[in-house]
Write a protein that holds these residues in place. Structure first.
Motif, short mmCIF file in Angstrom:
data_model
loop_
_atom_site.label_atom_id
_atom_site.label_comp_id
_atom_site.label_asym_id
_atom_site.label_seq_id
_atom_site.Cartn_x
_atom_site.Cartn_y
_atom_site.Cartn_z
N ILE A 14 53.41 26.02 114.99
CA ILE A 14 53.50 27.57 116.31
C ILE A 14 53.49 26.81 117.63
N GLY A 15 54.50 27.27 118.46
CA GLY A 15 53.93 26.61 120.10
C GLY A 15 54.82 25.33 120.00
N LYS A 34 60.59 19.76 105.78
CA LYS A 34 61.57 20.88 106.50
C LYS A 34 60.38 21.57 107.32
N VAL A 35 61.75 21.88 108.64
CA VAL A 35 60.24 22.49 109.66
C VAL A 35 61.03 23.71 110.66
N VAL A 36 59.69 24.68 110.20
CA VAL A 36 59.97 25.81 110.54
C VAL A 36 59.64 26.09 112.21
N VAL A 37 60.51 26.16 112.77
CA VAL A 37 59.81 26.17 114.26
C VAL A 37 59.51 27.14 115.29
N ALA A 38 58.22 27.69 115.85
CA ALA A 38 58.24 29.04 116.10
C ALA A 38 57.43 29.23 118.12
N ALA A 39 58.08 30.13 118.62
CA ALA A 39 57.56 29.86 120.60
C ALA A 39 58.27 30.66 120.62
N ARG A 40 57.91 31.12 121.98
CA ARG A 40 58.25 32.58 122.39
C ARG A 40 59.37 31.67 123.66
N SER A 41 59.64 30.79 123.30
CA SER A 41 60.78 29.93 124.28
C SER A 41 62.48 30.51 123.44
N GLU A 42 63.56 30.74 123.66
CA GLU A 42 64.67 31.05 122.57
C GLU A 42 64.83 29.60 122.88
N PRO A 43 65.53 29.54 123.84
CA PRO A 43 65.70 28.31 124.49
C PRO A 43 65.63 26.74 124.06
N GLY A 44 63.83 26.86 124.11
CA GLY A 44 63.17 25.47 123.72
C GLY A 44 63.60 25.22 122.07
N LEU A 45 64.07 26.02 121.05
CA LEU A 45 63.90 26.24 120.10
C LEU A 45 64.99 25.84 119.72
N GLY A 56 70.18 14.48 111.45
CA GLY A 56 69.58 14.53 109.88
C GLY A 56 68.54 15.12 109.45
N GLY A 57 67.83 15.90 110.90
CA GLY A 57 65.99 16.28 109.83
C GLY A 57 66.96 17.98 109.62
N GLU A 58 66.28 18.60 108.86
CA GLU A 58 66.73 20.09 108.26
C GLU A 58 65.21 20.40 109.42
N ALA A 59 65.80 21.84 110.00
CA ALA A 59 64.60 22.46 110.64
C ALA A 59 65.75 24.39 111.05
N ILE A 60 64.59 25.26 111.09
CA ILE A 60 64.58 26.43 111.34
C ILE A 60 64.10 27.24 112.25
N SER A 61 64.35 27.85 113.62
CA SER A 61 63.77 28.47 114.20
C SER A 61 63.48 29.70 113.56
N VAL A 62 62.38 30.79 114.89
CA VAL A 62 61.65 31.95 114.38
C VAL A 62 60.63 32.27 116.28
N VAL A 63 61.80 33.01 116.80
CA VAL A 63 61.31 33.59 118.04
C VAL A 63 60.08 34.65 118.03
N ALA A 64 58.90 34.08 118.92
CA ALA A 64 57.92 34.43 117.99
C ALA A 64 56.40 34.17 119.48
N ASP A 65 55.83 35.80 119.56
CA ASP A 65 54.78 35.61 120.37
C ASP A 65 53.71 35.27 119.37
N ALA A 283 54.63 35.80 129.72
CA ALA A 283 56.25 35.99 129.89
C ALA A 283 56.68 34.21 129.84
N PRO A 284 57.56 34.15 129.07
CA PRO A 284 58.25 32.25 128.71
C PRO A 284 59.05 32.35 129.83
N ILE A 285 58.42 30.83 130.33
CA ILE A 285 59.38 30.72 131.65
C ILE A 285 60.13 29.42 131.05
N SER A 286 61.88 29.37 132.12
CA SER A 286 62.40 28.63 131.88
C SER A 286 62.29 27.43 132.19
N GLY A 287 62.56 26.28 131.83
CA GLY A 287 62.94 24.66 132.70
C GLY A 287 61.44 24.46 132.34
#
Length: 341
Positions: A14-15, A34-45, A56-65, A283-287
């Motif tokens: 998370i984060g 196997k990795v699940v990643v979460a954060a507010r930044s959808e582009p970052g995820l 070659g790794g396994e991962a999915i993402s979930v946008v979450a505050d 709120a998330p910021i880009s860059g």
């Protein structure tokens, strides 16, 4: 208590869009988790998942505050729905405001606590039922040396980290009382070169900085990976953090004096930055979807962390040192076994 090898784990981080969380996700995936990643930044995820999969790794993402309980719960549910279980929960999400206390609004203070403390509480709440179902697992929470010693100009963040330490202590004993083989780890980094100081809110008139020296994010990730396989209570990352913790135990007033000398000027750069500049508090910021921040030139190596990850050598070294000091003292004092006859 025995934890699974990382190559056999399902890990939720998370984060994870930047900083420590991002590098941790990459390293866990490299080790076969196997990795699940979460954060507010959808582009970052999105970029993180692409990087993991391309290697070659396994991962999915979930946008979450993380300040929203239902969104944190959705991360745990998505993890189990996708991979069938959860073995390790790593919680790194945090935000902050650098400002004198009198310049911080009630809403700002509460928001930092909601993200930096309550987000971690929500993470444990949603992860525990799944870890219990598996019969073992690890909760790894990223705290801070500020959980041991507060800093001026960071009262909301320090408050949240002190609260996190209290929460984890209570939770750890409750799980021990239930005889549940679930490891609860607090990772307490020193000042780390991540984009944190790019993203937080400042009311100092300049871009903020941690009090140098810095350490690179990989030393924190090494501690996280270690705790994922070896049940660990606390892990202070970085030699400066270990020294600060010791000084705080010996003489808090001495640390007060040191912070009066370096704690105010040491958290200011010379780069102007308005308090109206974009930040990630609400709120998330880009860059800034990257691992490292802007202070690589101030980063130094750490030496004592290696001993914490090799406890037998650590205690052997301490025993040898104590024996050497005792022996030297006795020699200087004129003691010899024949003197006792």
């Amino acid at each position: 208590m025995q934890l699974k090898p990382i190559s056999q784990q399902v890990v939720a981080i998370i984060g994870a869009s930047s900083g420590i969380g991002r590098l941790a996700a990459l390293k866990f995936a490299q080790r076969g988790a196997k990795v699940v990643v979460a954060a507010r930044s959808e582009p970052g995820l999105k970029s993180l998942v692409e990087e993991i999969r391309s290697a070659g790794g396994e991962a999915i993402s979930v946008v979450a505050d993380v300040s929203e309980f239902e969104q944190v719960k959705a991360v745990a549910e998505k993890t189990v729905a996708e991979y069938g279980r959860l073995d390790t929960w790593v919680h790194t999400a945090a935000t902050g405001i650098l400002a004198p206390f009198e310049k911080i609004t009630p809403q700002e203070f509460a928001r930092v606590v909601d993200v930096t403390l309550m987000g971690q509480v929500y993470g444990a709440m949603v992860a525990l039922p799944h870890l219990k179902r598996e019969g073992r697992g690890a909760l790894i929470h990223i705290s801070s040396v500020e959980g041991r010693r507060s800093l001026p100009l960071q009262s909301p963040y320090s408050t949240a980290k002190h609260g996190l330490e209290g929460f984890l202590e209570a939770l750890r004993v409750e799980l021990q009382h239930e005889q549940l083989p679930i490891s609860v780890t607090s990772i307490l980094p020193s000042v780390i070169n991540t984009p944190y100081y790019n993203k937080v809110r400042t009311k100092l008139g300049v871009k903020p900085t941690g009090i140098p020296p810095y350490y690179q994010p990989d030393i924190v990730v090494d501690a996280i990976l270690y705790a994922a396989e070896h049940p660990t209570r606390d892990f202070i990352v970085g030699d400066v953090g270990k020294i600060l913790d010791l000084l705080q135990k010996v003489s808090p007033s001495l640390v007060d004096s040191l912070l009066l000398l370096v704690g105010f000027a040491g958290q200011r750069t010379t780069e102007p930055k308005s308090e109206d500049a974009p930040d990630n508090v609400f709120a998330p910021i880009s860059g800034y979807d990257r691992v490292e921040g802007d202070f690589s030139n101030l980063a130094i190596p750490t030496f004592l962390d290696w001993l914490d990850m090799n406890p037998y050598l650590k205690w052997s070294a301490l025993a040898f040192t104590a024996f050497a000091v005792f022996g030297t003292a006795m020699f200087l004092d004129g003691w010899h076994p024949r003197n006792e006859v």
